[in-house]
Design a protein around this motif. Structure first.
Motif, short mmCIF file in Angstrom:
data_model
loop_
_atom_site.label_atom_id
_atom_site.label_comp_id
_atom_site.label_asym_id
_atom_site.label_seq_id
_atom_site.Cartn_x
_atom_site.Cartn_y
_atom_site.Cartn_z
N ILE A 1 -12.07 -6.97 -3.32
CA ILE A 1 -11.00 -6.04 -2.97
C ILE A 1 -11.24 -5.48 -1.58
O ILE A 1 -12.36 -5.28 -1.15
CB ILE A 1 -10.85 -4.92 -4.03
CG1 ILE A 1 -12.15 -4.19 -4.25
CG2 ILE A 1 -10.35 -5.48 -5.32
CD1 ILE A 1 -12.04 -3.08 -5.28
N ARG B 1 -4.07 1.62 -3.62
CA ARG B 1 -4.18 0.27 -4.16
C ARG B 1 -5.63 -0.22 -4.17
O ARG B 1 -6.07 -0.88 -5.10
CB ARG B 1 -3.31 -0.66 -3.32
CG ARG B 1 -3.38 -2.13 -3.69
CD ARG B 1 -2.52 -2.97 -2.78
NE ARG B 1 -3.04 -3.10 -1.44
CZ ARG B 1 -3.90 -4.04 -1.04
NH1 ARG B 1 -4.32 -4.93 -1.88
NH2 ARG B 1 -4.32 -4.09 0.21
N VAL B 2 -6.38 0.08 -3.10
CA VAL B 2 -7.78 -0.36 -3.01
C VAL B 2 -8.72 0.79 -3.37
O VAL B 2 -9.72 0.61 -4.05
CB VAL B 2 -8.10 -0.89 -1.59
CG1 VAL B 2 -9.55 -1.31 -1.49
CG2 VAL B 2 -7.18 -2.07 -1.25
N THR C 1 -6.16 -5.81 -8.04
CA THR C 1 -6.23 -5.65 -6.58
C THR C 1 -6.80 -6.91 -5.93
O THR C 1 -6.33 -7.34 -4.88
CB THR C 1 -7.08 -4.41 -6.23
OG1 THR C 1 -6.53 -3.29 -6.91
CG2 THR C 1 -7.07 -4.12 -4.75
N ASP D 1 0.83 -1.21 0.00
CA ASP D 1 0.00 0.00 0.00
C ASP D 1 0.87 1.26 0.00
O ASP D 1 0.56 2.24 -0.68
CB ASP D 1 -0.94 0.01 1.22
CG ASP D 1 -2.13 -0.92 1.03
OD1 ASP D 1 -2.28 -1.47 -0.08
OD2 ASP D 1 -2.92 -1.10 1.99
#
Length: 691
Positions: free
Chosen positions: A495, A190-191, A548, A167
């Motif tokens: 995710i 990232r998410v 992801t 992250d």
């Protein structure tokens, strides 16, 4: 005398452990007594160091310095928690402390929080793991009597480290890369970014949707039931059929079909399912639901909330009927109901924690003393348990096919045969479920018999666009993201994790990429212009839910010792290096990415633009800014919003109603804006008839 040091995640949880362990002597930052020292972290005490700690040049953001991929990771104690870290470090090094118990939350993040403190403190003493699913006294005692070896959780820690570092690398590199390419601060995660992309794609589909009209002919039969024709795209075709039907007095029954069906009871809740129902039925955000659940857990009224399992383990089967009976008594579900324990038991589907349950302590608690939000969440959890062990809801579905003027007309009816678990659901959640649609009951007629027609009419309808995302629907999309593209048998696609999804949504709202719109109960999440612009310029691999979700699956493999952490980290580093070297600014995107101009700077006359934290003058030497989190407005009990900022820039003043004085009195006043010599904003008050 030697001590065992117990380290919990929060002060409130530490106090609960201390009480059970008999450590009743309160000290500064810990409890002591009965051979125990009980202390606590305050969330993440130790965090990854920012880039400038690795090299001072990283203070300035430059594409030339990317990618930033640390070889040896560095950590810092966060400034706000220095004192508590110092207390823990001192306790860990006390000569009379022989061993330590990691008693942080029983999950990936709890493992990380403790281990980073342990390492940063330079501690080498042996430690064991307390792993709980309930804060009830009996569960705490049992947990301390059966502490687990720390080595059982080494793989969980490795997965947590990989998640945190991945992250950091994606966030730091991608945020700097895109901010430099487009000349303004852009937060990429990232998410977070794939979730934002889902909402942008959904809104694009809604905007592109062209509703198509269709027409049907509806016949009212003598018994009052309605039979409908097929859909026609041309109104004239439906009108022609209508005129023919109006000449007919009877229809012929071609087919009468009756199917008996059963709807199984729902499974107990995991966190995401609870958040979805609380959003749909109560209008709570995912974060509110998690906060209420965490509080209920600490009050010993429910089991550990951050779970992704919807089953219970075999050793819980014996105590379950008693718990169900207690719940029935508390919520006045009087009638005897069957308890089918086996349908919720499956240990092979329980990973870290079993499904969410009310606890035995709840039966004797004063629920009226709870805040309304907590009480409602507790009711949902209790209702779900009672439904989950209930009997199926059985019903008969009847389809009647008739012929009129040479066309087929269909009527459908449904009748409940056995209410099963729905009885309990209605009893406990009736007012939340809203009015249930009355089911049509069809007459029992023979095939080839005649039914008289009481009337015929033309009905017009149109196709519906996809739905806007509510929090319920977005959580479901996060949970099932990329399920279609994952190989068979892979667990937990999707995710984020149950523990982090709420925080991701909140971060998107806080950073101004998503906004909540709608009435009090049903709010939809819509991407802002800033959110849409960000996704427009993002390359596919950063906004793809597939990548992801693939990472989440690999983190789970690391957790189970099925994948080496180094393999995962190498993959992340390669992706980031490739992103930095191949990404160029999109042509024409700079117009999209322009900051929103809201007025003119009263100090230098340049444009004032809106950014995440306030409204800033675009001219470099000028220091004019209106902060959103404005101390002057805060003292008045107000928040500086875009309407007030607009008025201040345009007129130099804004009238505020119901300001609050220090003594709690309310008054109306006008805020006047002026500037210091260097351009900084200055405020003063003009009262209406005094305070």
């Amino acid at each position: 005398m030697s001590y065992q040091l117990v380290v919990s995640e929060k002060p409130s949880v530490g106090a609960a452990y201390a009480k059970v362990l008999g450590a009743t002597n309160r000290q500064d930052g810990y409890w002591e007594g009965n051979g125990y020292l009980v202390s606590w972290c305050i969330g993440h005490l130790v965090e990854l160091a920012p880039p400038n700690v690795y090299d001072a040049k990283y203070v300035k953001w430059s594409i030339a310095d990317l990618p930033i991929l640390p070889e040896k990771w560095q950590y810092l104690v966060s400034a706000s928690t220095q004192k508590q870290f110092g207390i823990l470090q001192k306790l860990m090094h006390r000569p009379d402390v022989e061993s330590i118990v990691n008693s942080c939350d029983s999950g990936r993040e709890g493992e990380l929080i403790f281990r980073l403190v342990y390492q940063q403190a330079g501690c080498k003493k042996p430690f064991s793991r307390l792993w709980l699913s309930s804060m009830e006294e009996s569960a705490i005692r049992e947990g301390f009597a059966n502490l687990k070896p720390s080595t059982e959780y080494d793989a969980l820690y490795q997965a947590a480290l990989c998640r945190e570092r991945a992250d950091w690398m994606v966030g730091i590199n991608a945020s700097r890369l895109f901010s430099c390419l487009y000349g303004q601060p852009l937060a990429v995660g990232r998410v977070m970014t794939p979730v934002l992309a889902m909402t942008v794609v959904r809104e694009a589909a809604i905007a592109a949707f062209v509703p198509e009209k269709f027409y049907t002919v509806a016949l009212t039969l003598a018994d009052g039931s309605t039979a409908s024709s097929k859909r026609f795209t041309q109104k004239a075709d439906a009108e022609l059929l209508l005129s023919k039907c109006r000449k007919e007095e009877h229809v012929t029954v071609q087919k009468m079909e009756r199917k008996e069906k059963a709807e199984s009871p729902p499974q107990p809740y995991d966190l995401t399912a609870l958040q979805r129902d609380a959003n749909r039925l109560l209008g709570f955000t995912a974060q509110q639901t998690l906060d209420y659940a965490q509080s209920l857990y600490e009050k010993r009224l429910i089991t550990y909330p951050r779970t992704d399992s919807r089953f219970l383990t075999e050793d819980m089967a014996a105590s379950l009927p008693g718990l169900v009976m207690d719940m029935g008594r508390v919520f006045a579900v009087e009638e005897p109901f069957p308890i089918h324990v086996q349908q919720v038991i499956n240990g092979s589907k329980v990973t870290d924690h079993h499904a969410l349950l009310p606890t035995k302590s709840m039966a004797n608690a004063d629920l009226a003393a709870l805040p309304a939000g907590e009480r409602n969440v507790l009711r949902l959890i209790a209702a779900r348990l009672l439904c989950a062990v209930g009997e199926p809801y059985c019903y008969a579905e009847t389809t009647l096919t008739t012929i009129c003027a040479g066309e087929k007309f269909t009527a459908k009816g449904k009748v409940a045969l056995s209410e099963g678990w729905k009885t309990v659901e209605r009893k406990m959640l009736g007012e939340l479920l809203g009015k249930q649609k009355e089911q049509a009951v069809l007459p029992d007629v023979q095939e080839q018999s005649q039914c008289s027609v009481a009337g015929a009419e033309l009905k017009e309808g149109q196709t519906s666009p996809p739905k806007h995302f509510t929090e319920d629907l977005l959580l479901h999309a996060m949970e099932t993201a990329s399920a279609d593209s994952m190989p068979e048998g892979v667990e937990r696609q999707g995710i984020g994790t149950p523990a982090t999804r709420a925080a991701t949504i909140e971060k998107l709202v806080q950073k101004g990429f998503l906004e909540r719109k709608g009435n009090k109960k049903t709010k939809v999440l819509l991407p802002t212009d800033k959110g849409k612009a960000l996704i427009t310029v993002m390359p596919e691999e950063i906004q793809s839910a597939d990548m992801t979700a693939d990472w989440e699956a690999k983190l789970l493999q690391i957790e189970r010792s099925e994948m080496e952490p180094e393999t995962f980290m190498t993959e992340i580093k390669e992706m980031i290096s490739s992103l930095v070297t191949t990404t160029e600014a999109r042509k024409g995107a700079s117009a999209l990415m322009k900051n929103k101009i809201i007025g003119v700077c009263p100090n230098c006359g340049a444009n004032v633009v809106e950014r995440e934290k306030g409204w800033f003058c675009e001219s470099n030497p000028c220091r004019f800014v209106l902060w959103k989190d404005n101390a002057f407005f805060k003292r008045l009990g107000k928040r500086l919003d875009s309407h007030a900022a607009d008025k201040l820039l345009r007129d130099g003043r804004v009238r505020l109603k119901d300001c609050k004085s220090a003594k709690g009195k309310t008054y109306n006043a006008t805020v006047l804006l002026s500037c210091e010599a260097d351009g900084r904003s200055k405020f003063s008050l003009e009262f209406e008839g005094g305070c």
